[in-house]
Design an enzyme around this catalytic site. Structure first.
Site, mmCIF file in Angstrom:
data_model
loop_
_atom_site.group_PDB
_atom_site.id
_atom_site.type_symbol
_atom_site.label_atom_id
_atom_site.label_comp_id
_atom_site.label_asym_id
_atom_site.label_seq_id
_atom_site.Cartn_x
_atom_site.Cartn_y
_atom_site.Cartn_z
ATOM 1 N N LYS A 11 -25.085 -5.344 3.984
ATOM 2 C CA LYS A 11 -24.069 -6.099 4.216
ATOM 3 C C LYS A 11 -24.371 -7.405 5.028
ATOM 4 O O LYS A 11 -25.788 -7.492 5.378
ATOM 5 C CB LYS A 11 -22.916 -5.400 5.140
ATOM 6 C CG LYS A 11 -22.525 -4.155 4.106
ATOM 7 C CD LYS A 11 -21.413 -3.466 4.768
ATOM 8 C CE LYS A 11 -20.782 -2.436 4.199
ATOM 9 N NZ LYS A 11 -19.724 -2.009 4.649
ATOM 10 N N TYR A 51 -14.443 -2.645 -4.127
ATOM 11 C CA TYR A 51 -13.844 -1.847 -3.282
ATOM 12 C C TYR A 51 -12.249 -1.589 -3.515
ATOM 13 O O TYR A 51 -11.488 -1.017 -2.748
ATOM 14 C CB TYR A 51 -13.554 -2.394 -2.057
ATOM 15 C CG TYR A 51 -14.896 -2.316 -0.929
ATOM 16 C CD1 TYR A 51 -15.702 -1.173 -0.802
ATOM 17 C CD2 TYR A 51 -15.612 -3.550 -0.613
ATOM 18 C CE1 TYR A 51 -16.676 -1.022 -0.069
ATOM 19 C CE2 TYR A 51 -16.972 -3.376 0.206
ATOM 20 C CZ TYR A 51 -17.500 -2.330 0.568
ATOM 21 O OH TYR A 51 -18.615 -2.188 1.089
ATOM 22 N N ASN A 114 -21.137 -2.978 9.474
ATOM 23 C CA ASN A 114 -21.639 -1.541 9.524
ATOM 24 C C ASN A 114 -23.247 -1.547 8.603
ATOM 25 O O ASN A 114 -23.553 -0.586 8.348
ATOM 26 C CB ASN A 114 -20.798 -0.389 9.405
ATOM 27 C CG ASN A 114 -20.387 -0.164 7.802
ATOM 28 O OD1 ASN A 114 -20.602 -0.889 6.952
ATOM 29 N ND2 ASN A 114 -19.903 0.957 7.410
ATOM 30 N N HIS A 117 -23.930 -0.221 2.595
ATOM 31 C CA HIS A 117 -23.038 0.664 1.978
ATOM 32 C C HIS A 117 -23.916 1.636 1.168
ATOM 33 O O HIS A 117 -25.081 0.995 0.552
ATOM 34 C CB HIS A 117 -22.295 -0.281 0.981
ATOM 35 C CG HIS A 117 -21.550 0.431 0.133
ATOM 36 N ND1 HIS A 117 -20.325 1.232 0.362
ATOM 37 C CD2 HIS A 117 -21.760 0.775 -1.038
ATOM 38 C CE1 HIS A 117 -19.843 2.004 -0.814
ATOM 39 N NE2 HIS A 117 -20.966 1.597 -1.747
ATOM 40 N N GLU A 128 -20.798 2.231 -9.715
ATOM 41 C CA GLU A 128 -21.198 1.128 -8.738
ATOM 42 C C GLU A 128 -22.168 0.672 -9.242
ATOM 43 O O GLU A 128 -22.414 -0.838 -8.921
ATOM 44 C CB GLU A 128 -21.452 1.773 -7.204
ATOM 45 C CG GLU A 128 -19.983 2.097 -6.501
ATOM 46 C CD GLU A 128 -20.171 2.556 -5.070
ATOM 47 O OE1 GLU A 128 -21.417 2.690 -4.694
ATOM 48 O OE2 GLU A 128 -19.145 2.796 -4.328
HETATM 49 P P1 CMP Z 1 -18.308 1.199 3.293
HETATM 50 O O1 CMP Z 1 -19.278 2.484 3.117
HETATM 51 O O2 CMP Z 1 -18.970 -0.181 2.740
HETATM 52 O O3 CMP Z 1 -17.089 1.690 2.551
HETATM 53 C C1 CMP Z 1 -16.082 0.975 2.774
HETATM 54 C C2 CMP Z 1 -15.999 0.250 4.093
HETATM 55 O O4 CMP Z 1 -14.781 -0.039 4.966
HETATM 56 C C3 CMP Z 1 -16.894 0.944 5.062
HETATM 57 O O5 CMP Z 1 -18.154 1.200 4.811
HETATM 58 C C4 CMP Z 1 -16.349 0.180 6.224
HETATM 59 O O6 CMP Z 1 -17.247 -0.624 6.654
HETATM 60 C C5 CMP Z 1 -14.802 -0.389 6.159
HETATM 61 N N1 CMP Z 1 -13.969 0.441 6.908
HETATM 62 C C6 CMP Z 1 -13.392 -0.346 8.089
HETATM 63 N N2 CMP Z 1 -12.177 0.685 8.490
HETATM 64 C C7 CMP Z 1 -12.682 1.852 7.952
HETATM 65 C C8 CMP Z 1 -12.020 3.041 8.271
HETATM 66 N N3 CMP Z 1 -11.159 3.128 9.169
HETATM 67 N N4 CMP Z 1 -12.465 4.154 7.459
HETATM 68 C C9 CMP Z 1 -13.343 3.839 6.439
HETATM 69 N N5 CMP Z 1 -13.959 2.721 6.344
HETATM 70 C C10 CMP Z 1 -13.709 1.529 7.098
#
Ligand code: CMP
Length: 145
Positions: A11, A51, A114, A117, A128
């Protein structure tokens, strides 16, 4: 155990922190072989489409805004149980809850920023991967090491 492919995204925060190389090294150390890699600035439409499953969630708008705040690195990783192995390598979605030594514990700043992904099921991995990579953009090779 089966050889699988899974999608990984580094990311925008991972690029801003300058840890692309470190992240790819972690994957290689864990026998996750990159067979396709592309750096890309996602458009809003592309991020929303990727998403789409989260579109009713309260965090959707912020997630999309973050994912288009800078370029990302899109990767297909291949290996035995690649989907689960990638998820174990990443750690929990919320870096505060991620185990020490995982990518998110070591590099991530928040639940949105974070760092990585990874596909959450073998089925979703196929969807995906196909979202970002045509078959001809995916390679295959053997490690001799
Ligand atoms: P990712 O694995 O990219 O999939 C969805 C993303 O939404 C997740 O990582 C987080 O970066 C983001 N996100 C933000 N808030 C939440 C939440 N409460 N629960 C899950 N994903 C979240």
């Amino acid at each position: 155990m089966a050889i699988e492919r899974t999608l990984s995204i580094i990311k925008p925060d991972g690029l801003q922190s300058g840890v692309i190389g470190k992240i790819i090294s972690r994957f290689e150390e864990k026998q996750l072989k990159p067979v396709a890699i592309r750096m890309q600035q996602l458009s809003k439409t592309e991020a929303e489409g990727f998403y789409a499953v989260h579109k009713e969630r309260p965090f959707f708008k912020d997630l999309v805004a973050f994912m288009i705040s800078g370029p990302v690195v899109l990767m297909v990783l291949e290996g035995e149980s690649a989907m689960q192995k990638n998820r174990d390598t990443m750690g929990a979605t919320d870096p505060k809850k991620a185990e020490k030594g995982t990518l998110r514990a070591d590099f991530a700043k928040s639940i949105d920023a974070n760092t990585v992904h990874g596909s959450d099921s073998v089925e979703n991995a196929k969807i995906e991967i196909a979202y970002f990579f045509r078959g001809t953009e995916q390679t295959g090779y053997e490690w001799k090491r």
